[in-house]
Design a protein around this motif. Sequence first.
Motif, short mmCIF file in Angstrom:
data_model
loop_
_atom_site.label_atom_id
_atom_site.label_comp_id
_atom_site.label_asym_id
_atom_site.label_seq_id
_atom_site.Cartn_x
_atom_site.Cartn_y
_atom_site.Cartn_z
N VAL A 178 0.83 -1.20 0.00
CA VAL A 178 0.00 0.00 0.00
C VAL A 178 0.87 1.25 0.00
O VAL A 178 0.59 2.21 -0.74
N LEU A 179 1.92 1.27 0.81
CA LEU A 179 2.81 2.43 0.86
C LEU A 179 3.48 2.67 -0.49
O LEU A 179 3.64 3.82 -0.92
N ASN A 180 3.88 1.57 -1.16
CA ASN A 180 4.50 1.72 -2.48
C ASN A 180 3.52 2.31 -3.49
O ASN A 180 3.88 3.17 -4.29
N VAL A 181 2.28 1.82 -3.43
CA VAL A 181 1.27 2.33 -4.35
C VAL A 181 0.98 3.80 -4.09
O VAL A 181 0.88 4.61 -5.02
N LEU A 182 0.85 4.17 -2.82
CA LEU A 182 0.59 5.56 -2.47
C LEU A 182 1.77 6.46 -2.87
O LEU A 182 1.58 7.60 -3.28
N SER A 183 2.98 5.92 -2.75
CA SER A 183 4.15 6.67 -3.17
C SER A 183 4.11 6.92 -4.68
O SER A 183 4.39 8.04 -5.15
N ASP A 184 3.74 5.88 -5.44
CA ASP A 184 3.62 6.04 -6.89
C ASP A 184 2.53 7.05 -7.24
O ASP A 184 2.67 7.83 -8.20
N LEU A 185 1.44 7.03 -6.46
CA LEU A 185 0.36 7.99 -6.70
C LEU A 185 0.87 9.42 -6.51
O LEU A 185 0.59 10.30 -7.32
N GLY A 186 1.61 9.64 -5.43
CA GLY A 186 2.14 10.97 -5.18
C GLY A 186 3.04 11.45 -6.29
O GLY A 186 2.97 12.61 -6.72
N LYS A 187 3.90 10.55 -6.78
CA LYS A 187 4.80 10.91 -7.88
C LYS A 187 4.02 11.24 -9.15
O LYS A 187 4.34 12.20 -9.86
N SER A 188 2.99 10.42 -9.43
CA SER A 188 2.21 10.63 -10.65
C SER A 188 1.45 11.94 -10.58
O SER A 188 1.39 12.69 -11.56
N ILE A 205 -4.43 2.43 -9.33
CA ILE A 205 -3.87 2.64 -7.99
C ILE A 205 -4.76 1.96 -6.94
O ILE A 205 -4.27 1.29 -6.03
N ALA A 206 -6.08 2.13 -7.09
CA ALA A 206 -7.01 1.52 -6.13
C ALA A 206 -6.91 -0.01 -6.15
O ALA A 206 -6.94 -0.66 -5.10
N ALA A 207 -6.77 -0.57 -7.35
CA ALA A 207 -6.64 -2.03 -7.46
C ALA A 207 -5.37 -2.50 -6.74
O ALA A 207 -5.36 -3.55 -6.10
N GLY A 208 -4.30 -1.70 -6.85
CA GLY A 208 -3.06 -2.05 -6.16
C GLY A 208 -3.20 -1.97 -4.66
O GLY A 208 -2.71 -2.84 -3.92
N VAL A 209 -3.88 -0.92 -4.16
CA VAL A 209 -4.05 -0.75 -2.72
C VAL A 209 -4.85 -1.89 -2.12
O VAL A 209 -4.52 -2.44 -1.06
N PHE A 210 -5.93 -2.30 -2.81
CA PHE A 210 -6.82 -3.33 -2.27
C PHE A 210 -6.47 -4.73 -2.77
O PHE A 210 -7.19 -5.69 -2.49
N ILE A 211 -5.36 -4.83 -3.51
CA ILE A 211 -4.91 -6.12 -4.06
C ILE A 211 -6.07 -6.80 -4.79
O ILE A 211 -6.44 -7.94 -4.51
#
Length: 257
Positions: A178-188, A205-211
């Motif tokens: 989740v932290l990696n996905v949120l980090s990617d979101l911030g960069k994007s 991003i949501a699919a990644g957060v909720f697997i």
Amino acid sequence: MPTIQRAGDAVAFLAKLIKLANSNIQFDSKVGNFLSLLSWELGLEKAILMFLNREKKELVPHIRPGEDILIPTEPLNFNQTFFERAISNRQSLLAEARDLESLSDKWREFFTPFLPCLAVVPIVDDKTCYGTLIILSSSSKELDSGLYGQMVESVANQLSVTIKHNQLATDTRKRISVLNVLSDLGKSLAQTIEVEKVMSMIPQIAAGVFIADGCALNVLDENGLTLLYSSIYGLVPPAYNYMRYQGQTLPLSVALA
């Protein structure tokens, strides 16, 4: 002499158990080794791990590839059974014939040949019950004796520790994901201010957060009738894919769904 022999057996068993507990192998393999060790030392037909689903009042069998005894795959409903008594009281129980009457046909048929020694051992720590260890033997065993009882208790304790550590490791991996996905979101988001680009990234991003296997984002007007924007990622059932309605008034059956 018999006392020395039994003491030697206990020491050898504990040495093997400690070696397995400290081994760096995958969860399924470690659990299988614990169960195999106990079965071998006690001369059992089988020892089974059942995971607890407290909300559904179910015990779910942990079935590994290559099982030599066909274990029912369906969850075991333990409501108002001797399994529930064992779990509620956090106490090991030996089953009697009448204890099987309230079980489903498949589980009753499976357990019946092992009535000479069918024991349920809760797998617990100070706060949590993770499931049960089920001991199966078609011949009587003195599980309440000192040595055998200690063997069963030792394996149950190690299973509790192993399951807890596996759950903690799984939760940690999910948090890191989740932290990696949120980090990617911030960069994007930092790289663009275009609304459509941002909206197209949100489902992935949501699919990644909720697997999840897929995600759909549908933005409606203030009346909830007209689709303003739709974006999907991954596997989304047709019923939830509104892209075909973009810019149109949604059918009433869809709008009210």
